[in-house]
Design a protein around this motif. Sequence first.
Motif, PDB file in Angstrom:
ATOM      1  N   ALA A 260      -5.246 -14.486   6.434  1.00 11.79           N
ATOM      2  CA  ALA A 260      -4.033 -14.037   7.121  1.00 11.79           C
ATOM      3  C   ALA A 260      -4.352 -12.949   8.124  1.00 11.79           C
ATOM      4  O   ALA A 260      -3.858 -12.966   9.266  1.00 11.79           O
ATOM      5  CB  ALA A 260      -3.001 -13.556   6.101  1.00 11.79           C
ATOM      6  N   ALA A 261      -5.188 -11.996   7.734  1.00  9.96           N
ATOM      7  CA  ALA A 261      -5.551 -10.897   8.630  1.00  9.96           C
ATOM      8  C   ALA A 261      -6.269 -11.424   9.878  1.00  9.96           C
ATOM      9  O   ALA A 261      -6.021 -10.957  10.994  1.00  9.96           O
ATOM     10  CB  ALA A 261      -6.434  -9.893   7.894  1.00  9.96           C
ATOM     11  N   ALA A 262      -7.151 -12.403   9.686  1.00  6.04           N
ATOM     12  CA  ALA A 262      -7.880 -12.972  10.817  1.00  6.04           C
ATOM     13  C   ALA A 262      -6.944 -13.705  11.768  1.00  6.04           C
ATOM     14  O   ALA A 262      -7.228 -13.822  12.968  1.00  6.04           O
ATOM     15  CB  ALA A 262      -8.980 -13.905  10.317  1.00  6.04           C
ATOM     16  N   LEU A 263      -5.823 -14.201  11.250  1.00  8.45           N
ATOM     17  CA  LEU A 263      -4.826 -14.872  12.084  1.00  8.45           C
ATOM     18  C   LEU A 263      -3.817 -13.892  12.681  1.00  8.45           C
ATOM     19  O   LEU A 263      -2.938 -14.287  13.447  1.00  8.45           O
ATOM     20  CB  LEU A 263      -4.075 -15.923  11.265  1.00  8.45           C
ATOM     21  CG  LEU A 263      -4.897 -17.133  10.817  1.00  8.45           C
ATOM     22  CD1 LEU A 263      -4.087 -17.999   9.851  1.00  8.45           C
ATOM     23  CD2 LEU A 263      -5.342 -17.964  12.021  1.00  8.45           C
ATOM     24  N   GLY A 264      -3.941 -12.620  12.283  1.00 12.71           N
ATOM     25  CA  GLY A 264      -3.032 -11.605  12.798  1.00 12.71           C
ATOM     26  C   GLY A 264      -1.675 -11.624  12.129  1.00 12.71           C
ATOM     27  O   GLY A 264      -0.677 -11.201  12.737  1.00 12.71           O
ATOM     28  N   THR A 265      -1.610 -12.089  10.878  1.00 11.74           N
ATOM     29  CA  THR A 265      -0.343 -12.168  10.154  1.00 11.74           C
ATOM     30  C   THR A 265      -0.461 -11.469   8.801  1.00 11.74           C
ATOM     31  O   THR A 265      -1.547 -11.096   8.361  1.00 11.74           O
ATOM     32  CB  THR A 265       0.072 -13.629   9.918  1.00 11.74           C
ATOM     33  OG1 THR A 265      -0.907 -14.272   9.079  1.00 11.74           O
ATOM     34  CG2 THR A 265       0.155 -14.380  11.232  1.00 11.74           C
ATOM     35  N   GLU A 266       0.671 -11.320   8.141  1.00  8.39           N
ATOM     36  CA  GLU A 266       0.706 -10.814   6.776  1.00  8.39           C
ATOM     37  C   GLU A 266       0.900 -11.985   5.819  1.00  8.39           C
ATOM     38  O   GLU A 266       1.686 -12.899   6.113  1.00  8.39           O
ATOM     39  CB  GLU A 266       1.851  -9.813   6.595  1.00  8.39           C
ATOM     40  CG  GLU A 266       1.662  -8.509   7.333  1.00  8.39           C
ATOM     41  CD  GLU A 266       0.541  -7.661   6.758  1.00  8.39           C
ATOM     42  OE1 GLU A 266       0.323  -7.744   5.522  1.00  8.39           O
ATOM     43  OE2 GLU A 266      -0.113  -6.943   7.527  1.00  8.39           O
ATOM     44  N   PRO A 267       0.225 -11.997   4.682  1.00  9.93           N
ATOM     45  CA  PRO A 267       0.425 -13.101   3.741  1.00  9.93           C
ATOM     46  C   PRO A 267       1.796 -13.046   3.093  1.00  9.93           C
ATOM     47  O   PRO A 267       2.337 -11.965   2.838  1.00  9.93           O
ATOM     48  CB  PRO A 267      -0.687 -12.893   2.705  1.00  9.93           C
ATOM     49  CG  PRO A 267      -0.979 -11.424   2.755  1.00  9.93           C
ATOM     50  CD  PRO A 267      -0.770 -11.016   4.187  1.00  9.93           C
ATOM     51  N   ALA A 268       2.365 -14.213   2.845  1.00  5.52           N
ATOM     52  CA  ALA A 268       3.604 -14.300   2.081  1.00  5.52           C
ATOM     53  C   ALA A 268       3.247 -14.273   0.601  1.00  5.52           C
ATOM     54  O   ALA A 268       2.324 -14.968   0.165  1.00  5.52           O
ATOM     55  CB  ALA A 268       4.344 -15.592   2.418  1.00  5.52           C
ATOM     56  N   VAL A 269       3.958 -13.463  -0.171  1.00 11.04           N
ATOM     57  CA  VAL A 269       3.685 -13.356  -1.597  1.00 11.04           C
ATOM     58  C   VAL A 269       4.610 -14.302  -2.352  1.00 11.04           C
ATOM     59  O   VAL A 269       5.828 -14.171  -2.296  1.00 11.04           O
ATOM     60  CB  VAL A 269       3.873 -11.908  -2.091  1.00 11.04           C
ATOM     61  CG1 VAL A 269       3.583 -11.823  -3.591  1.00 11.04           C
ATOM     62  CG2 VAL A 269       2.935 -10.968  -1.323  1.00 11.04           C
ATOM     63  N   PHE A 270       4.011 -15.264  -3.037  1.00  8.27           N
ATOM     64  CA  PHE A 270       4.756 -16.265  -3.786  1.00  8.27           C
ATOM     65  C   PHE A 270       4.773 -15.903  -5.266  1.00  8.27           C
ATOM     66  O   PHE A 270       3.896 -15.194  -5.748  1.00  8.27           O
ATOM     67  CB  PHE A 270       4.125 -17.644  -3.600  1.00  8.27           C
ATOM     68  CG  PHE A 270       4.633 -18.385  -2.396  1.00  8.27           C
ATOM     69  CD1 PHE A 270       4.975 -17.715  -1.228  1.00  8.27           C
ATOM     70  CD2 PHE A 270       4.748 -19.758  -2.415  1.00  8.27           C
ATOM     71  CE1 PHE A 270       5.437 -18.404  -0.112  1.00  8.27           C
ATOM     72  CE2 PHE A 270       5.204 -20.461  -1.317  1.00  8.27           C
ATOM     73  CZ  PHE A 270       5.560 -19.777  -0.160  1.00  8.27           C
TER      74      PHE A 270
END
Length: 301
Positions: A260-270
């Motif tokens: 997620a960090a490499a894509l420039g996003t924050e992970p969604a927590v499921f």
Amino acid sequence: MAENAENAENAEIDTRTLEATGATLSYDIRPGSVGSGEPATAPLFLIGSPMDASGFVTLASHFTDRTVITYDPRGTARSVRTDGAAESTPEEHADDLRRVIEAVGAGPVDVFASSGGAVNALALVAAHGDLVRTLVAHEPPTVQVLPDREAALEVCADIRETYLREGMGPAMAKFIAVSVRKGPFPANWADEPAPSPAAFGLPTEDDGSRDDALLGQNLRTCTGYVPDFDALKAAPSRIVVAVGEESEGELAHRAGVEVAAALGTEPAVFPSHHGGFLGGEYGQQGAPTEFAKALRDVLEG
């Protein structure tokens, strides 16, 4: 009554096969029940690896309003390999996924992909982003993105070598211990005692087979896959990386955070853990109702 309900459900599943390079793929289509007057919704493709279609029965039951596609990855369950190869790559799996989507005539589709399936789905989007509207990549265990990648790659290689040398029990015991371990792997991990297969209810005797899809076919290539982040960022697909709220610190969760960090996003927590969508499949229980709601919220967001 339970048998009748199961028969009714199975009657609604359209099972098909198609020929791919080196394998015959089996996949299932569950038609959605949306009325003809309502707006069309993209089909939902549920993907695992080496988990086959049988692992998504519970999750699929929460999306009866959509057409749901599941499949058996090459070398698992009904999808028989015809090339005799010992290993499969994420790129091969991605091409299989492309073939299924194109055969159904369903693209672009929404994709929920878990574990090794998430790695394969990232390879799919990198190569064929036009086929995927939204990808939810749940805990992709590509250790190449980890700060402790060198030690982690050695750990994964050791599991496969143990499998080839000693068989399923000792190797699976190591795999389980590695999967649930919290935090980075130290450089001296090899000095730690090997877990006992008996402690996990696994066989201690080697039956001589070496055809396990996880330990033999996919482990090294999946964990060693390097995502093409430039291609993923350039793809028209929306990519959401998801991690489990109970699996923080574990290898696949840590890898998901880094992807997620490499894509420039924050992970969604499921909700739940690495298998949070499971409702008893393989003897594992997650929180499938809550998990399905979180997935629906992301797909509709």
